[in-house]
Enzyme design. Sequence first.
Site, PDB file in Angstrom:
ATOM      1  N   TYR A  12       0.833  -1.210   0.000  1.00  0.00           N
ATOM      2  CA  TYR A  12       0.000   0.000   0.000  1.00  0.00           C
ATOM      3  C   TYR A  12       0.873   1.268   0.000  1.00  0.00           C
ATOM      4  O   TYR A  12       0.621   2.200  -0.763  1.00  0.00           O
ATOM      5  CB  TYR A  12      -0.903  -0.035   1.242  1.00  0.00           C
ATOM      6  CG  TYR A  12      -1.910   1.077   1.359  1.00  0.00           C
ATOM      7  CD1 TYR A  12      -3.147   1.002   0.722  1.00  0.00           C
ATOM      8  CD2 TYR A  12      -1.644   2.213   2.127  1.00  0.00           C
ATOM      9  CE1 TYR A  12      -4.091   2.018   0.860  1.00  0.00           C
ATOM     10  CE2 TYR A  12      -2.575   3.231   2.267  1.00  0.00           C
ATOM     11  CZ  TYR A  12      -3.804   3.129   1.632  1.00  0.00           C
ATOM     12  OH  TYR A  12      -4.736   4.142   1.764  1.00  0.00           O
ATOM     13  N   ILE A  71      -8.990   8.642   8.168  1.00  0.00           N
ATOM     14  CA  ILE A  71     -10.345   9.168   7.976  1.00  0.00           C
ATOM     15  C   ILE A  71     -11.349   8.097   8.398  1.00  0.00           C
ATOM     16  O   ILE A  71     -11.148   6.901   8.132  1.00  0.00           O
ATOM     17  CB  ILE A  71     -10.576   9.541   6.485  1.00  0.00           C
ATOM     18  CG1 ILE A  71      -9.434  10.429   5.950  1.00  0.00           C
ATOM     19  CG2 ILE A  71     -11.929  10.208   6.299  1.00  0.00           C
ATOM     20  CD1 ILE A  71      -9.245  11.763   6.645  1.00  0.00           C
TER      21      ILE A  71
END
Length: 240
Positions: A147, A180
Amino acid sequence: MSRVTIVTGGTRGIGEAISLALRDLGYTVAANYAGNDEKAKAFTDRTGIKAYKWDVGDHEACLAGCAQVAADLGPIDVIVNNAGITRDGVLARMSFDDWNEVMRINLGGCFNMAKATFGGMRERGWGRIVNIGSINGQAGQYGQVNYAAAKSGIHGFTKALAQEGAKYGVTVNAIAPGYIDTDMVAAVPPQVLEKIVARIPVGRLGQAGEIARGVAFLCSEEAGFVTGSTLSINGGQHMY
Ligand code: NDP
């Protein structure tokens, strides 16, 4: 003018907030998604925004999907490359498939969507591409070599493509969100999340709408002089 916009992964999480923010500003939005038909249908029922299903990691599917959106809504002016996945694990336990799948979708998706739309934007002399990177592409993260590499690649991709678009009114920028509050972060074990929040100077997770505000700015007419930049929206967790 109602700019035609595709938000990848635009039916839930950060993408949903981006789709709504741009729609509310007058853009004509198409929201792409991968496979969660139930969430996509609920999104369209709730918002009236049409959802289009294709895998952004599939080159041919991106060309066909963008052609369909253009046939339905008109030439594509704005792309928000938001679709992304995680396949976390330390290197010793990460499979080659975990590596490839994250590179294929998170980084390959940006290439595929740009290939499908960048030429038209250049020809028409106006375009906006916003790529959603990550704080973990800037700083690295334990258990995320795939990632972090893909997201870091997005930041390089952004700066390179920005140079190709600049003369033609096409800007290319990135946003690097911190943590988030979405399904992706809900998958992080609570004890790990607690430690993450403790390291965020603002003292909380971010909200999807706070990323959408940044995207809206970068897509605006007024942001024509902003290109090749990365906007970090992370509660002060990583500053550079
Ligand atoms: P979610 O997991 O909540 O939503 C992901 C969205 O991407 C879904 O709409 C999903 O579609 C779509 N998607 C996944 N794979 C594909 C694919 N192959 N083709 C098309 N669409 C796909 O993610 P978030 O909202 O949390 O994250 C959005 C972006 O922001 C991602 O790029 C992520 O890496 C990045 N980000 C998120 C952070 C966070 O804290 N949440 C932090 C930093 C970056 P479907 O509904 O069909 O599954």
